[in-house]
Scaffold this motif. Structure first.
Motif, PDB file in Angstrom:
ATOM      1  N   MET A 216      31.029  50.402  21.349  1.00 40.57           N
ATOM      2  CA  MET A 216      29.692  50.982  21.420  1.00 40.57           C
ATOM      3  C   MET A 216      29.826  52.334  22.094  1.00 40.57           C
ATOM      4  SD  MET A 216      26.082  49.630  23.081  1.00 40.57           S
ATOM      5  CE  MET A 216      26.363  50.265  24.736  1.00 40.57           C
ATOM      6  N   TYR A 217      29.352  53.379  21.423  1.00 42.30           N
ATOM      7  CA  TYR A 217      29.582  54.730  21.898  1.00 42.30           C
ATOM      8  C   TYR A 217      28.364  55.220  22.676  1.00 42.30           C
ATOM      9  CZ  TYR A 217      33.061  54.094  18.271  1.00 42.30           C
ATOM     10  OH  TYR A 217      34.079  53.585  17.492  1.00 42.30           O
ATOM     11  N   ALA A 218      28.374  54.905  23.937  1.00 43.93           N
ATOM     12  CA  ALA A 218      27.281  55.277  24.826  1.00 43.93           C
ATOM     13  C   ALA A 218      27.805  55.281  26.253  1.00 43.93           C
ATOM     14  CB  ALA A 218      26.115  54.287  24.691  1.00 43.93           C
ATOM     15  N   GLN A 221      27.493  50.384  29.464  1.00 44.26           N
ATOM     16  CA  GLN A 221      28.353  49.343  28.907  1.00 44.26           C
ATOM     17  C   GLN A 221      27.565  48.459  27.936  1.00 44.26           C
ATOM     18  OE1 GLN A 221      30.219  47.206  32.107  1.00 44.26           O
ATOM     19  NE2 GLN A 221      30.892  49.063  33.145  1.00 44.26           N
ATOM     20  N   PRO A 222      28.212  47.973  26.885  1.00 39.57           N
ATOM     21  CA  PRO A 222      27.529  47.095  25.929  1.00 39.57           C
ATOM     22  C   PRO A 222      27.108  45.778  26.576  1.00 39.57           C
ATOM     23  CG  PRO A 222      29.630  47.877  25.061  1.00 39.57           C
ATOM     24  CD  PRO A 222      29.601  48.243  26.507  1.00 39.57           C
ATOM     25  N   VAL A 223      26.011  45.245  26.101  1.00 39.44           N
ATOM     26  CA  VAL A 223      25.569  43.904  26.481  1.00 39.44           C
ATOM     27  C   VAL A 223      25.431  43.097  25.201  1.00 39.44           C
ATOM     28  CG1 VAL A 223      23.745  42.522  27.527  1.00 39.44           C
ATOM     29  CG2 VAL A 223      24.339  44.753  28.521  1.00 39.44           C
ATOM     30  N   LEU A 224      26.133  41.975  25.133  1.00 38.93           N
ATOM     31  CA  LEU A 224      26.084  41.147  23.936  1.00 38.93           C
ATOM     32  C   LEU A 224      24.886  40.208  23.986  1.00 38.93           C
ATOM     33  CD1 LEU A 224      29.881  40.302  23.542  1.00 38.93           C
ATOM     34  CD2 LEU A 224      28.569  42.221  22.601  1.00 38.93           C
ATOM     35  N   ALA A 225      24.409  39.814  22.815  1.00 41.64           N
ATOM     36  CA  ALA A 225      23.194  39.005  22.721  1.00 41.64           C
ATOM     37  C   ALA A 225      23.324  37.680  23.452  1.00 41.64           C
ATOM     38  CB  ALA A 225      22.848  38.775  21.249  1.00 41.64           C
ATOM     39  N   LEU A 232      37.793  44.317  26.362  1.00 41.81           N
ATOM     40  CA  LEU A 232      37.960  45.754  26.156  1.00 41.81           C
ATOM     41  C   LEU A 232      36.683  46.374  25.615  1.00 41.81           C
ATOM     42  CD1 LEU A 232      41.484  45.581  24.542  1.00 41.81           C
ATOM     43  CD2 LEU A 232      40.958  47.131  26.430  1.00 41.81           C
ATOM     44  N   TRP A 233      36.474  47.638  25.970  1.00 38.89           N
ATOM     45  CA  TRP A 233      35.328  48.403  25.475  1.00 38.89           C
ATOM     46  C   TRP A 233      35.848  49.704  24.881  1.00 38.89           C
ATOM     47  CZ3 TRP A 233      31.732  51.504  29.222  1.00 38.89           C
ATOM     48  CH2 TRP A 233      30.767  52.217  28.480  1.00 38.89           C
ATOM     49  N   ARG A 252      38.832  51.033  27.293  1.00 39.52           N
ATOM     50  CA  ARG A 252      39.234  50.650  28.646  1.00 39.52           C
ATOM     51  C   ARG A 252      39.040  49.165  28.859  1.00 39.52           C
ATOM     52  NH1 ARG A 252      35.234  49.657  32.363  1.00 39.52           N
ATOM     53  NH2 ARG A 252      33.202  50.678  32.216  1.00 39.52           N
ATOM     54  N   LEU A 253      39.873  48.621  29.726  1.00 36.04           N
ATOM     55  CA  LEU A 253      39.712  47.226  30.121  1.00 36.04           C
ATOM     56  C   LEU A 253      38.499  47.103  31.024  1.00 36.04           C
ATOM     57  CD1 LEU A 253      43.455  46.469  30.742  1.00 36.04           C
ATOM     58  CD2 LEU A 253      42.001  45.120  29.233  1.00 36.04           C
TER      59      LEU A 253
END
Length: 266
Positions: A216-218, A221-225, A232-233, A252-253
């Motif tokens: 996710m390019y932001a 940090q991504p949050v999954l449903a 990894l991100w 990154r880890l």
């Protein structure tokens, strides 16, 4: 007097243009204005949305300003990579290399990339781009011929980005079977890479036994449903580093994870 009258009539006729000469320029001007407005509106619609600091400044080096362990993923799209510069002039600790795709595609730079990345001190893993509608046996054989256990530092990764025109249930069935084939081939569970939205729409509850690599390019940090942890991100596809001429994916880890978590167990 007659001459004066004739002169005034001629002057009045010349001074007032015909109706057509008045309206046509107005219509043309209006049409041009409308076209310009449409072009401007379309241009505004096509303008890229700035999603992260890397869109504003691709040279922003997150890896130089934080304590996380960073790495890149590379394929033939990056063309020639100067691995000495990557190994010596960056803070990249690992690299995942595209190895294969579908039943018969092999990344043209895989063999050289894995040799040179090892020579210059990076921990190396390999990945397969999954094609759900391609014969699964052909896909695993294609991967096994190229991704040799003796050359791996990190567990194989499966790149999952498309349903392949399958319905969700059929796609998930195909994916589950292929993950099992990978586990049987390498005697450990692969890590699954996918985009946050793709995971939320198609994979919630399907990959509970597998480590996840989320793109996710932001800046956030991504949050999954389902609130799942991931290892990894991939936080940008527009990073820049010495040794790679164009843009490169940076990863990154996450907190609480180490390279040890994705090591290849021989």
């Amino acid at each position: 007097m007659k001459k004066l009258t004739i002169f005034l009539l001629i002057f009045a006729f010349l001074a007032v243009p015909a109706d057509g000469d008045v309206r046509r320029p107005k219509r043309k001007a209006k049409a041009r204005t409308t076209k310009v407005a449409k072009r401007k509106k379309a241009k505004r619609h096509r303008a890229p949305v700035v999603r992260s600091i890397h869109d504003k400044d691709p040279f922003h080096a997150c890896e130089d300003t934080c304590q996380h362990i960073h790495g890149i993923d590379i394929s033939h799209y990056q063309n020639e990579v100067f691995w000495e510069a990557v190994g010596q002039e960056t803070n990249m600790a690992f690299v995942y290399l595209k190895c294969t795709e579908g039943g018969d595609r092999i990344d043209s730079r895989y063999e050289r990339n894995i040799e040179m990345a090892h020579q210059h001190g990076l921990k190396v893993g390999s990945y397969h781009f999954f094609r759900p509608m391609v014969n699964l046996t052909e896909q695993i054989e294609n991967l096994k011929r190229q991704c040799l256990p003796a050359e791996q530092d990190l567990i194989p990764m499966l790149d999952v980005e498309t349903l392949g025109n399958l319905r969700q249930e059929a796609f998930c069935d195909s994916l589950t079977k292929f993950l099992t084939l990978m586990e049987e081939a390498y005697h450990q569970k692969p890590i699954v890479y996918t985009y946050r939205n793709f995971y939320n729409e198609n994979l919630v509850g399907r990959l509970d036994d597998y480590q996840l690599w989320i793109a996710m390019y932001a800046d956030e940090q991504p949050v999954l449903a389902d609130g799942r942890d991931y290892t990894l991100w991939q936080y940008t596809s527009r990073g820049r580093i010495p040794g790679v001429m164009g843009e490169v994916d940076k990863n990154r880890l996450m907190d609480g994870h180490r390279l040890y978590d994705i090591r290849f167990q021989r």
